[in-house]
Design a protein around this motif. Structure first.
Motif, PDB file in Angstrom:
ATOM      1  N   THR A   1       3.700  12.099   1.409  1.00  0.00           N
ATOM      2  CA  THR A   1       4.123  12.223   2.942  1.00  0.00           C
ATOM      3  C   THR A   1       4.103  10.854   3.656  1.00  0.00           C
ATOM      4  O   THR A   1       5.068  10.444   4.176  1.00  0.00           O
ATOM      5  N   PRO A   2       2.600  10.525   3.508  1.00  0.00           N
ATOM      6  CA  PRO A   2       2.730   9.176   4.510  1.00  0.00           C
ATOM      7  C   PRO A   2       3.647   8.169   3.876  1.00  0.00           C
ATOM      8  O   PRO A   2       3.884   7.367   4.802  1.00  0.00           O
ATOM      9  N   ALA A   3       3.426   8.162   2.548  1.00  0.00           N
ATOM     10  CA  ALA A   3       4.330   6.940   2.010  1.00  0.00           C
ATOM     11  C   ALA A   3       5.922   7.099   2.330  1.00  0.00           C
ATOM     12  O   ALA A   3       6.541   6.212   2.632  1.00  0.00           O
ATOM     13  N   ALA A   4       6.323   8.307   2.258  1.00  0.00           N
ATOM     14  CA  ALA A   4       7.873   8.555   2.407  1.00  0.00           C
ATOM     15  C   ALA A   4       8.024   8.249   3.796  1.00  0.00           C
ATOM     16  O   ALA A   4       9.101   7.718   4.202  1.00  0.00           O
ATOM     17  N   ALA A   5       7.209   8.918   4.711  1.00  0.00           N
ATOM     18  CA  ALA A   5       7.462   8.717   6.120  1.00  0.00           C
ATOM     19  C   ALA A   5       7.452   7.031   6.650  1.00  0.00           C
ATOM     20  O   ALA A   5       8.129   6.605   7.491  1.00  0.00           O
ATOM     21  N   GLY A   6       6.779   6.337   5.879  1.00  0.00           N
ATOM     22  CA  GLY A   6       6.445   4.860   6.113  1.00  0.00           C
ATOM     23  C   GLY A   6       7.592   4.402   5.726  1.00  0.00           C
ATOM     24  O   GLY A   6       8.209   3.554   6.581  1.00  0.00           O
ATOM     25  N   PHE A   7       8.124   4.424   4.588  1.00  0.00           N
ATOM     26  CA  PHE A   7       9.435   3.981   4.029  1.00  0.00           C
ATOM     27  C   PHE A   7      10.602   4.205   5.179  1.00  0.00           C
ATOM     28  O   PHE A   7      11.252   3.237   5.532  1.00  0.00           O
ATOM     29  N   LEU A   8      10.867   5.661   5.644  1.00  0.00           N
ATOM     30  CA  LEU A   8      12.018   5.820   6.563  1.00  0.00           C
ATOM     31  C   LEU A   8      11.656   5.226   7.823  1.00  0.00           C
ATOM     32  O   LEU A   8      12.736   4.762   8.430  1.00  0.00           O
ATOM     33  N   MET A   9      10.426   5.133   8.379  1.00  0.00           N
ATOM     34  CA  MET A   9      10.131   4.442   9.646  1.00  0.00           C
ATOM     35  C   MET A   9      10.606   2.823   9.478  1.00  0.00           C
ATOM     36  O   MET A   9      11.178   2.321  10.277  1.00  0.00           O
ATOM     37  N   LEU A  10      10.391   2.261   8.434  1.00  0.00           N
ATOM     38  CA  LEU A  10      10.629   0.799   8.083  1.00  0.00           C
ATOM     39  C   LEU A  10      12.053   0.716   8.006  1.00  0.00           C
ATOM     40  O   LEU A  10      12.825  -0.132   8.762  1.00  0.00           O
TER      41      LEU A  10
ATOM     42  N   GLY B   1       0.819  -1.082  -0.022  1.00  0.00           N
ATOM     43  CA  GLY B   1      -0.071   0.042   0.079  1.00  0.00           C
ATOM     44  C   GLY B   1       0.764   1.489   0.097  1.00  0.00           C
ATOM     45  O   GLY B   1       0.564   2.262  -0.669  1.00  0.00           O
ATOM     46  N   LEU B   2       1.970   1.141   0.630  1.00  0.00           N
ATOM     47  CA  LEU B   2       2.920   2.329   0.626  1.00  0.00           C
ATOM     48  C   LEU B   2       3.380   2.511  -0.717  1.00  0.00           C
ATOM     49  O   LEU B   2       3.555   3.810  -1.254  1.00  0.00           O
ATOM     50  N   PHE B   3       3.838   1.434  -1.264  1.00  0.00           N
ATOM     51  CA  PHE B   3       4.328   1.778  -2.794  1.00  0.00           C
ATOM     52  C   PHE B   3       3.278   2.222  -3.678  1.00  0.00           C
ATOM     53  O   PHE B   3       3.524   3.133  -4.698  1.00  0.00           O
ATOM     54  N   ALA B   4       2.151   1.747  -3.569  1.00  0.00           N
ATOM     55  CA  ALA B   4       0.958   2.250  -4.495  1.00  0.00           C
ATOM     56  C   ALA B   4       0.555   3.730  -4.092  1.00  0.00           C
ATOM     57  O   ALA B   4       0.375   4.525  -5.044  1.00  0.00           O
ATOM     58  N   LEU B   5       0.852   4.181  -2.780  1.00  0.00           N
ATOM     59  CA  LEU B   5       0.229   5.544  -2.300  1.00  0.00           C
ATOM     60  C   LEU B   5       1.472   6.396  -2.904  1.00  0.00           C
ATOM     61  O   LEU B   5       1.318   7.449  -3.472  1.00  0.00           O
ATOM     62  N   TYR B   6       2.516   6.015  -2.972  1.00  0.00           N
ATOM     63  CA  TYR B   6       3.762   6.584  -3.249  1.00  0.00           C
ATOM     64  C   TYR B   6       3.567   6.930  -4.915  1.00  0.00           C
ATOM     65  O   TYR B   6       3.755   8.125  -5.522  1.00  0.00           O
ATOM     66  N   ALA B   7       3.463   5.960  -5.760  1.00  0.00           N
ATOM     67  CA  ALA B   7       3.458   5.893  -7.001  1.00  0.00           C
ATOM     68  C   ALA B   7       2.184   7.016  -7.426  1.00  0.00           C
ATOM     69  O   ALA B   7       2.467   7.673  -8.534  1.00  0.00           O
TER      70      ALA B   7
END
Length: 412
Positions: free
Chosen positions: A299-308, A273-279
């Protein structure tokens, strides 16, 4: 004797990976500023009044020809990843909203704010180092001849006071400081946002903020006679409010439960879902109507990636994790000091004939020195504030989180 369980905790639970996330976010921003100094500003990152047609905006992301395959991979990879670094500012907005709300909600969702203590703490956090930055660049810019300015320039006085929302001051001294003034605005309204979150609940709060942010960006892009780029960055806080509120909402939802935060994004479906949101967000950012909502997706996608990365991967690389955590602790100092120094160095370096790898190596070395110097200046400024006579002028305020009136403490 009161035997009921207390509803108030004295400290908010610590999230050890949060500093590393800040470190990654500031790296993205620094990487972006290096990249645009070399390759120019990407159209998709900045809605502007002089945007070319869509074909020209898409053509900008085409491959740059190089003398070899390796050089092509290095140059284009550097350019693409660097251009995406602008999203680090949105991550910082989310982290700021999260941190302030976590300090309250983890104690009690009914917590009150001592506004005087809150504003004093924010002022001491932002302004002293910001003033040091003004004095530093007054000397640096005039010494190296890069965008020199006079201390008698009216813009200097306005910038010292935080009045940078005028077009002629918005990029003055250091263009990156637009973010500091945006944070000042968000800090100013945070107590009111906290009250709204308490009264509305999370879902209505998020929906209301998202609508307000979209309306603000749309009005600025299509109706107001303002510079679209300045408006999109955060001339008025409402144009970036949703990203700040994202962090607030997550902290409210978790309410101090570390296990809830640590359980986020654990499933493959969530990560997909993060990748889909980012794309989706990145695609929308190429058009003006899409740019109205793109930051609320990116922002939620990028924040999610950095958090992971910071929570699940980097702890296995102990030295890197510690370095990024330290960088995160002093990320504000890096934000204040890095951009003019890097741009002046790149402008000086670029006319010399040398391989790209050598150029980037020199830039990397200077960047590391800036990180160390920024941390030293931030730490030194904070230490000076605790010593007389500055400690008399800027007394340290107490905690700003207050228990609600109905909380009872156990006594015995």
């Amino acid at each position: 004797m009161v035997t009921s369980t207390p509803l108030w905790t004295s400290r908010s639970p610590r999230l050890p990976w949060l500093d590393a996330t800040r470190g990654l976010a500031i790296l993205m921003i620094v990487f972006y500023h290096i990249t645009i100094a070399i390759y120019g500003v990407p159209w998709f990152a900045h809605p502007r009044d002089d945007w070319p047609d869509l074909g020209a905006r898409l053509a900008q992301i085409g491959l740059l020809p190089q003398e070899s395959l390796m050089a092509s991979l290095l140059a284009n990879g550097f350019r693409y990843f660097g251009w995406l670094g602008y999203q680090g500012t949105g991550v910082f907005l989310a982290l700021s909203g999260f941190g302030l709300t976590w300090a309250l909600a983890s104690r009690s969702r009914a917590a009150e704010i001592d506004r005087r203590a809150f504003y004093l703490r924010r002022l001491l956090r932002l302004f002293p180092l910001y003033w040091v930055g003004h004095l530093f660049f007054w000397g640096f810019n005039n010494l190296v001849g890069w965008r020199p300015f006079s201390a008698l320039d009216p813009r200097f006085a306005m910038s010292l006071l935080g009045i940078r929302f005028l077009p002629e001051v918005f990029y003055f001294i250091s263009p990156a400081w637009w973010f500091i003034v945006l944070i000042m605005q968000l800090y100013a309204v945070f107590p009111f946002l906290w009250r709204a979150l308490q009264r509305m609940g999370l879902l209505r709060f998020w929906i209301g903020i998202a609508l307000l942010t979209a309306a603000s960006r749309g009005v600025g892009f299509f109706l107001l006679p303002v510079d679209r780029e300045i408006w999109s960055r955060g001339l008025l806080f409402t144009s970036r409010l949703a990203e700040f509120a994202l962090g607030m909402g997550i902290a409210w939802w978790a309410a101090g439960d570390v296990h809830r935060i640590d359980g986020l994004l654990r499933t493959p479906r969530a990560r997909a879902g993060l990748f889909a949101l980012y794309a989706l967000g990145l695609s929308l950012s190429f058009t003006l109507p899409g740019a109205v909502v793109a930051p609320m997706l990116l922002t939620p996608a990028a924040a999610g990636f950095l958090m992971l990365l910071a929570r699940d991967l980097l702890p296995r690389l102990r030295s890197l994790y510690q370095a990024l955590s330290t960088l995160g602790i002093y990320s504000y100092g890096v934000m204040v000091f890095h951009q003019p120094i890097l741009w002046a160095f790149i402008m000086w370096l670029w006319p010399f004939s040398m391989p790209l790898t050598l150029r980037l190596g020199a830039i990397g070395l200077v960047t590391a020195m800036i990180f160390i110097g920024s941390a030293a200046l931030e730490r030194g400024t904070n230490l000076l504030l605790r010593k007389r006579p500055l400690s008399w002028i800027f007394p340290q305020p107490g905690p700003y989180a207050l228990p609600p009136d109905h909380v009872r403490y156990p006594v015995g």
